[in-house]
Design an enzyme around this catalytic site. Structure first.
Site, short mmCIF file in Angstrom:
data_model
loop_
_atom_site.label_atom_id
_atom_site.label_comp_id
_atom_site.label_asym_id
_atom_site.label_seq_id
_atom_site.Cartn_x
_atom_site.Cartn_y
_atom_site.Cartn_z
N GLU A 119 0.85 -1.18 0.00
CA GLU A 119 0.00 0.00 0.00
C GLU A 119 0.89 1.24 0.00
O GLU A 119 1.76 1.39 0.85
CB GLU A 119 -0.94 0.03 1.22
CG GLU A 119 -1.90 1.21 1.16
CD GLU A 119 -2.84 1.30 2.35
OE1 GLU A 119 -3.84 2.04 2.25
OE2 GLU A 119 -2.59 0.64 3.38
N ASP A 139 9.88 7.14 1.52
CA ASP A 139 9.39 8.07 0.51
C ASP A 139 8.95 7.29 -0.73
O ASP A 139 9.77 6.66 -1.40
CB ASP A 139 10.49 9.07 0.14
CG ASP A 139 10.03 10.15 -0.82
OD1 ASP A 139 8.91 10.03 -1.35
OD2 ASP A 139 10.80 11.09 -1.05
N ASP A 182 -2.78 12.21 -2.28
CA ASP A 182 -2.85 13.66 -2.48
C ASP A 182 -3.14 13.94 -3.96
O ASP A 182 -2.39 13.49 -4.83
CB ASP A 182 -1.53 14.29 -2.08
CG ASP A 182 -1.59 15.81 -1.99
OD1 ASP A 182 -2.37 16.42 -2.74
OD2 ASP A 182 -0.85 16.39 -1.18
N LYS A 203 -3.09 21.45 -8.64
CA LYS A 203 -2.52 22.43 -9.57
C LYS A 203 -1.79 21.71 -10.72
O LYS A 203 -1.07 20.75 -10.50
CB LYS A 203 -1.55 23.36 -8.84
CG LYS A 203 -2.23 24.25 -7.81
CD LYS A 203 -1.23 25.19 -7.15
CE LYS A 203 -1.91 26.10 -6.14
NZ LYS A 203 -0.94 27.02 -5.48
N ASP A 243 -11.63 10.06 -3.96
CA ASP A 243 -12.86 10.84 -3.98
C ASP A 243 -12.76 11.98 -5.00
O ASP A 243 -13.77 12.62 -5.31
CB ASP A 243 -13.12 11.45 -2.60
CG ASP A 243 -12.05 12.47 -2.24
OD1 ASP A 243 -10.88 12.03 -2.10
OD2 ASP A 243 -12.33 13.66 -2.13
N THR A 262 -11.32 3.13 3.93
CA THR A 262 -10.24 3.80 4.64
C THR A 262 -10.84 4.91 5.49
O THR A 262 -12.02 5.26 5.36
CB THR A 262 -9.21 4.41 3.67
OG1 THR A 262 -9.78 5.58 3.07
CG2 THR A 262 -8.83 3.42 2.58
N GLU A 263 -10.01 5.49 6.35
CA GLU A 263 -10.51 6.60 7.17
C GLU A 263 -10.93 7.79 6.29
O GLU A 263 -11.94 8.45 6.56
CB GLU A 263 -9.46 7.04 8.20
CG GLU A 263 -8.11 7.39 7.63
CD GLU A 263 -7.11 6.23 7.67
OE1 GLU A 263 -5.90 6.50 7.69
OE2 GLU A 263 -7.54 5.06 7.66
N GLU A 287 -11.95 7.54 3.17
CA GLU A 287 -13.13 7.12 2.42
C GLU A 287 -14.41 7.39 3.22
O GLU A 287 -15.39 7.91 2.69
CB GLU A 287 -13.03 5.63 2.09
CG GLU A 287 -14.12 5.10 1.20
CD GLU A 287 -13.83 3.71 0.67
OE1 GLU A 287 -14.73 3.10 0.08
OE2 GLU A 287 -12.69 3.23 0.88
#
Length: 215
Positions: free
Chosen positions: A48, A100, A122, A126, A158, A195-196, A198
């Site tokens: 994940e 990372d 994320d 932009k 989302d 997920t949290e 979601e």
């Protein structure tokens, strides 16, 4: 205040070093990940990208004890929260790595990973930040290196803008897309693990987009 919190986090993470990798790692780990779980080197390896507080990875691992799971996450405080959930559920098939994601192709060998999960990353809305999106073509090239032939990405977000952008990137790389939905919760499958984020975004009225991408 920030220094004290960070210090406490580092100290507390030391309680979970049997399944949390906190030290810096690199290419020396390539091809070795299955050995961290059991002697059964035939188990599928799922990764994940961005584990967050661990709601998804812990539940998925609990439902699939015959598979191995690695969660990559940079934020130490949320890694700590995920680690506590793993301990509470006494899961033996999960490892967390503070790492990372930009360098994901450096720590896995070619074809070492069976499946990647990207959940609510994320969106970097932009245009000038498009290259930072985890579904940008340069990331897809990295994933292709570490995924086995026929390996998959399971992607949820989302953010419709990010989802449409991602579909364009998948098409540019001639990747097959299946299980495509722009409203996952309309007829939510029983196997879906929320997920949290979601739960949060769905409660706010945002539709959840999901697809599976095969390499």
């Amino acid at each position: 205040m920030r220094i004290r919190r960070k210090s406490n986090t580092e100290k507390n993470l030391q309680n979970f070093t049997d399944f949390v990798i906190v030290e810096e790692i690199g290419e020396e780990r390539q091809g070795t990940w299955r050995k961290f779980f059991s002697d059964d080197l035939t188990r599928e390896l799922y990764v994940e990208l961005g584990t967050g507080k661990g709601d998804f990875i812990t539940e998925f691992a609990a439902r699939n004890p015959d598979k191995n799971f690695i969660g990559l996450e940079m934020e130490r405080e949320v890694v700590l929260k995920a680690a506590r959930k793993i301990q509470e559920k006494n899961l033996k098939n999960v490892r967390l790595v503070i790492f990372d994601i930009n360098n994901v192709d450096k720590i896995f060998a070619r074809g070492e990973v069976d499946r990647l999960f990207i959940n609510f990353c994320d969106p970097w809305p932009k245009k000038k930040h498009a290259k930072r999106r985890l579904t940008y073509v340069s990331f897809l090239d990295k994933y292709k290196k570490i995924l086995k032939s026929g390996g998959e990405i399971h992607f949820k977000t989302d953010n419709r803008g990010l989802f449409d952008f991602s579909l364009e990137q998948f098409a540019e790389k001639n990747l097959a897309v299946s299980e495509l939905t722009f409203d996952l919760h309309e007829n939510e499958p029983a196997e879906n693990i929320r997920t949290e984020y979601e739960n949060k975004f769905s409660a706010q009225g945002f539709k959840i987009n999901r697809c599976v991408v095969k390499f």
